[in-house]
Design an enzyme around this catalytic site. Structure first.
Site, short mmCIF file in Angstrom:
data_model
loop_
_atom_site.label_atom_id
_atom_site.label_comp_id
_atom_site.label_asym_id
_atom_site.label_seq_id
_atom_site.Cartn_x
_atom_site.Cartn_y
_atom_site.Cartn_z
N HIS A 1 -4.52 11.74 0.43
CA HIS A 1 -3.58 10.21 0.21
C HIS A 1 -1.78 11.06 -0.32
CE1 HIS A 1 -1.51 6.58 -0.57
NE2 HIS A 1 -2.67 6.23 0.13
N GLY B 1 -1.12 -2.47 -2.05
CA GLY B 1 -0.91 -4.19 -3.13
C GLY B 1 -1.45 -4.69 -2.66
N LYS C 1 -5.34 2.46 -6.19
CA LYS C 1 -4.61 3.00 -7.02
C LYS C 1 -3.92 3.17 -8.16
CE LYS C 1 -1.30 2.60 -2.87
NZ LYS C 1 0.15 2.98 -2.68
N ASN D 1 -7.30 0.44 -1.57
CA ASN D 1 -6.68 1.65 -2.80
C ASN D 1 -6.69 1.22 -3.64
OD1 ASN D 1 -6.10 3.91 -3.64
ND2 ASN D 1 -4.21 4.39 -2.22
N GLU E 1 0.39 9.87 -1.77
CA GLU E 1 0.74 10.83 -2.98
C GLU E 1 0.43 11.38 -3.69
OE1 GLU E 1 -0.24 6.44 -3.96
OE2 GLU E 1 1.12 5.83 -2.93
N SER F 1 1.31 -0.52 4.14
CA SER F 1 1.91 -2.11 4.16
C SER F 1 0.98 -3.01 4.96
CB SER F 1 3.19 -2.30 4.23
OG SER F 1 4.17 -0.93 3.84
N GLY G 1 3.48 1.65 0.36
CA GLY G 1 4.38 0.80 -0.35
C GLY G 1 5.90 -0.03 -0.24
N GLU H 1 -2.16 7.48 8.13
CA GLU H 1 -1.39 6.39 6.74
C GLU H 1 0.83 7.11 7.28
OE1 GLU H 1 -3.49 4.10 3.59
OE2 GLU H 1 -2.70 5.78 3.17
C1 PEP Z 1 -2.32 3.36 0.69
O1 PEP Z 1 -1.87 3.59 -0.22
O2 PEP Z 1 -2.55 3.96 1.11
C2 PEP Z 1 -1.84 2.40 1.21
C3 PEP Z 1 -1.41 1.97 2.78
O3 PEP Z 1 -0.23 0.89 0.72
P1 PEP Z 1 -0.18 0.11 1.04
O4 PEP Z 1 -0.76 -0.36 1.80
O5 PEP Z 1 0.80 -0.32 -0.06
O6 PEP Z 1 1.68 0.34 1.84
#
Ligand code: PEP
Length: 255
Positions: free
Chosen positions: A98, A238, A15, A13, A100, A216, A176, A170
């Site tokens: 998601h 990330g 973003k 992802n 966010e 993460s 993040g 998630e």
């Molecule tokens: C995500 O955006 O779905 C995600 C898991 O981000 P990160 O891996 O940065 O925590």
């Protein structure tokens, strides 16, 4: 054993990151590193980069996804993109719900359900995100939250259509933040969600459903997370922006 029934899917992802040029460069770096992957590899890029990503991935095993779609097929929804528009481009996947989107753009379980429905109707594979906030985990209501999010998002989705659904568990507190759920925590909630799906449909449908962990996940912790019986892949933020890290996670999924 049941893990063999489903495909492992590692999805990035991206973003709101990268220029189109940078996107093409990253995909060109990823492609040779993941060419023999035994799992499905997806990059979910910004809308403006979809055509660039489709061109850069052509002829490779890297698939392209979007990060959202609207619930309506068309109409007066300024700024939105329909699932049909994505399918028309040749996009195969879409992330829906998601955290966010839920946190910053007012997504609710009902709008997520509408977007899931729209994605399926357009022939896309939907990566449906569910997960609890830190406060909810601390209040011991992780299961209630994930159950409710899953049940509402899947309302009106048939057992046959479930083949085009991937659920990404998630935990919001892990996204993040650099705070990863432990493998045990991730495995436990992914297993719980599979049980919810078994209750909604049947055990065979649940056994065939790919459930990812996201939050993460990185090159160092992927192997342990992906070894859990109910964790079938990852949604990676990330770490998906760096080709060697993303490729290392894909290697962990293959192993
Ligand atoms: C995500 O955006 O779905 C995600 C898991 O981000 P990160 O891996 O940065 O925590």
């Amino acid at each position: 054993m049941n893990k063999k029934l489903r495909k492992a899917v590692i999805a990035g992802n991206w973003k709101m990151n990268k220029t189109r040029q940078e996107a093409a460069a990253l995909i060109n770096e990823i492609k040779p590193l993941v060419a023999g992957a035994g799992c499905e590899v997806v990059v979910c890029v910004p809308f403006t980069h979809l055509e660039t990503a489709l061109a850069a991935t052509a002829g490779s095993n890297v698939k392209v996804g979007a990060q959202n779609c609207h619930w309506a097929a068309s109409g007066a929804f300024t700024g939105e993109i329909s699932a049909g528009m994505l399918a028309d481009l040749g996009v195969g996947y879409v992330i829906v719900g998601h955290s966010e989107r839920r946190q910053y753009f007012g997504e609710t379980n009902l709008t997520v359900n509408g977007r899931v429905r729209a994605g399926l109707d357009a022939g896309l594979t939907v990566i449906l995100c569910v997960g609890e906030l830190l406060e909810e985990r601390e209040q011991n209501i992780t299961e209630e939250v994930c159950s409710l999010q899953t049940k509402i998002a899947l309302a009106g989705v048939s057992k046959a259509e479930l083949q085009n659904i991937i659920i990404a568990y998630e935990p919001v507190w892990a996204i993040g933040t650099g705070k990863t759920a432990t493998a045990a925590q991730a495995g436990e909630v992914c297993g719980f969600i599979r049980g919810v799906v078994a209750g909604l449909y049947d055990q065979a449908a649940a056994d065939g459903l790919t459930i990812q962990y996201g939050g993460s996940m990185n090159a160092a912790n992927a192997a342990e997370l992906l070894a859990m019986p109910d964790v079938d892949g990852g949604l990676i933020g990330g770490a998906s922006l760096k080709a060697p890290d993303f490729a290392a996670i894909i290697k962990a999924a293959n192993d």
